[in-house]
Design a protein around this motif. Structure first.
Motif, PDB file in Angstrom:
ATOM      1  N   GLU A   8       0.956   4.139  -2.928  1.00 21.15           N
ATOM      2  CA  GLU A   8       0.721   5.552  -2.608  1.00 21.15           C
ATOM      3  C   GLU A   8       1.860   6.428  -3.113  1.00 21.15           C
ATOM      4  O   GLU A   8       1.627   7.514  -3.669  1.00 21.15           O
ATOM      5  N   GLU A  51       0.823  -1.207   0.000  1.00 20.51           N
ATOM      6  CA  GLU A  51       0.000   0.000   0.000  1.00 20.51           C
ATOM      7  C   GLU A  51       0.862   1.264   0.000  1.00 20.51           C
ATOM      8  O   GLU A  51       0.551   2.247  -0.683  1.00 20.51           O
ATOM      9  N   ASN A  74       1.648   9.374  -6.000  1.00 16.76           N
ATOM     10  CA  ASN A  74       1.979  10.756  -5.632  1.00 16.76           C
ATOM     11  C   ASN A  74       3.228  11.290  -6.321  1.00 16.76           C
ATOM     12  O   ASN A  74       3.607  12.445  -6.101  1.00 16.76           O
TER      13      ASN A  74
END
Length: 370
Positions: free
Chosen positions: A12, A8, A16
Motif C-alpha cells: 500500500e 500488505e 501511494n
C-alpha cells in the motif's frame, strides 16, 4: 502484526508513493523489504511439506502448457502428442501433470499439461505453488487462452511473475561481490538511470554491508532486486488463442484489439482450435523457433548421412563440444577433429575443432582416434 499484514502495508505504501528521483531511494528500500518478507512468508508456508508434482524431464526440450481450467489444454496435448490426458467440459479435469511427447523435425519435445491455474496460484490456492514449480523447470511457456477470455492472460502472466518466473527477458546485468570492509561500492554504466545511493540502499536491505556492485544497462529497482535474490528463472513464452473456429470473421478485429490491450502483438499470437485440430502446425513451428532447436545430421562411417534421426541441439549449446557430450560414449576422449558441411561451414567438409558452432541442418562427421 503478522507477515501478511506487513506485506500488505508495504504494498500500500509503495502504491501511494509517487515515483520520482527524490523518492526513488525510499521506494527501493520498500520494495527490497517487500521482497524479503514475501520470501520469508513463502519459506514458512512451504515448511510444512506436502505433495508436489515430480515430472522427469525427457526429450530434447520441455514445454509447459499454462492456462486457466477448462481452456482446452488437455484436448490440445492429446491432439499434438502421445499423451492421454482426461478431457471434460468442467473445471479441474486435470489433477496431475500429464506429460506427452511431440515428435517434430526429428526432435522429441516434452509437453506438460499442468493443472489449470486459478487466481492466487502463486500464493498456494488450488495447489498453485506445486503447479508453478513444474513450470519453472520448463524451457518454454505456452500460454493458452480462450478467444472469448483474452484478458485472462494478464492474470496468468502475473501468477508466473509472482512465482519468480520472468518471461521473454534476460537476467539483469548486475554483478555483486562481497568484501571484508569498505562499505558498498557501486559502479554503473552511463546508461544506468538508478541512483547509486538507491542501489546501495537496496543492497543494505538485503543484508549487504560491504560489497562491490557493477550495474550495466537501464536496470529498474525490481530488476535489481531480482539480481540480488538470484532465484528467478528466465523463460521464453508464446501465446496461443484457442477456440478461434467459433468466432465470426467480424469479431476478429475485437479479438486483435483485446490482444493489443494486454500487450500481445496479434501477429505473434497463434490462433488454433484444439478440438478441430486447426492451427497446430503453426503452433509447432513457433514452439520449435522459440526453443532455439537445431538439427545436426551425423555422417556415420560406412553408413553415410543419417537424415532420419538428427542430433538435436539448442542455440547457445550448439558447439561441436556440445554434440560430443550429447553423443556420449568415448567420442569425447578420442576426438581428433570434425568435418562440417552446411550453413556454419566456409566450405564443404571444413575441418573444425571443438569450439566450432553448428547451424541447423549441418552435416557433422567426427574423426576420432581408435
Amino acid at each position: 502484526m503478522g507477515l501478511e499484514d506487513e506485506i500488505e502495508d508495504l504494498r500500500e505504501e509503495i502504491a501511494n508513493t509517487p515515483y520520482n528521483k527524490s523518492t526513488e531511494e525510499h521506494i527501493g528500500r520498500l520494495k527490497a523489504k517487500l521482497a524479503e518478507k514475501k520470501e520469508k512468508l513463502e519459506q514458512q508456508s512451504s515448511s510444512g511439506g506436502g505433495y508436489g508434482y515430480a515430472v522427469e524431464k525427457t526429450g530434447d526440450a520441455t514445454v509447459a502448457l499454462v492456462g486457466f481450467p477448462s481452456v482446452g489444454k488437455s484436448t490440445l496435448i492429446n491432439s499434438m502428442t502421445n499423451a492421454d490426458s482426461e478431457v471434460g467440459a468442467y473445471e479441474f479435469t486435470t489433477l496431475d501433470v500429464n506429460p506427452g511427447m511431440l515428435q517434430y523435425n526429428g526432435a522429441n519435445i516434452q509437453i506438460l499439461d499442468v493443472p489449470g491455474l486459478i487466481e492466487g496460484a502463486a500464493g498456494g490456492r488450488g495447489g498453485g505453488k506445486e503447479v508453478l514449480s513444474v513450470v519453472r523447470t520448463a524451457d518454454l511457456v505456452v500460454f493458452m487462452v480462450s478467444v472469448f477470455e483474452i484478458e485472462r492472460y494478464e492474470r496468468l502472466s502475473e501468477e508466473l511473475y509472482n512465482n519468480k518466473i520472468r518471461l521473454d527477458t534476460t537476467p539483469p546485468n548486475v554483478s555483486i561481490g562481497r568484501r571484508g570492509k569498505g562499505g558498498i561500492q557501486v559502479t554503473s554504466a552511463d546508461d544506468v538511470s538508478l541512483d547509486e545511493d538507491t542501489v546501495a540502499s537496496v543492497l543494505r536491505e538485503h543484508g549487504y554491508t560491504n560489497a562491490t556492485v557493477t550495474v550495466r544497462g537501464n536496470v529498474s529497482i525490481d530488476q535489481l532486486i531480482d539480481a540480488i535474490m538470484d532465484n528467478r528463472v528466465y523463460l521464453p513464452s508464446i501465446v496461443t488463442v484457442n477456440k478461434a473456429d467459433l468466432i465470426d470473421r467480424e469479431y476478429l478485429p475485437t479479438v486483435k484489439s483485446d490482444l493489443r490491450d494486454i500487450g500481445v502483438d496479434p501477429e505473434e499470437a497463434i490462433f488454433i482450435s484444439a478440438e478441430a485440430e486447426k492451427g497446430l502446425d503453426a503452433l509447432k513451428s513457433r514452439m520449435w523457433d522459440s526453443l532455439g532447436l537445431i538439427r545436426v545430421y551425423m555422417d556415420k562411417p560406412g553408413r553415410g548421412v543419417d537424415y532420419e534421426e538428427p542430433l538435436v541441439l539448442r542455440e547457445g549449446e550448439n558447439a561441436v563440444e556440445d554434440a560430443l557430450t550429447k553423443l556420449g560414449g568415448t567420442l569425447d576422449k578420442r576426438f581428433r577433429f570434425a568435418r562440417v558441411t552446411g550453413a556454419s561451414a566456409q566450405h564443404d567438409e571444413q575441418q573444425v575443432g571443438r569450439d566450432h558452432e553448428l547451424a541447423d541442418e549441418d552435416i557433422l562427421r567426427v574423426v576420432a582416434r581408435k
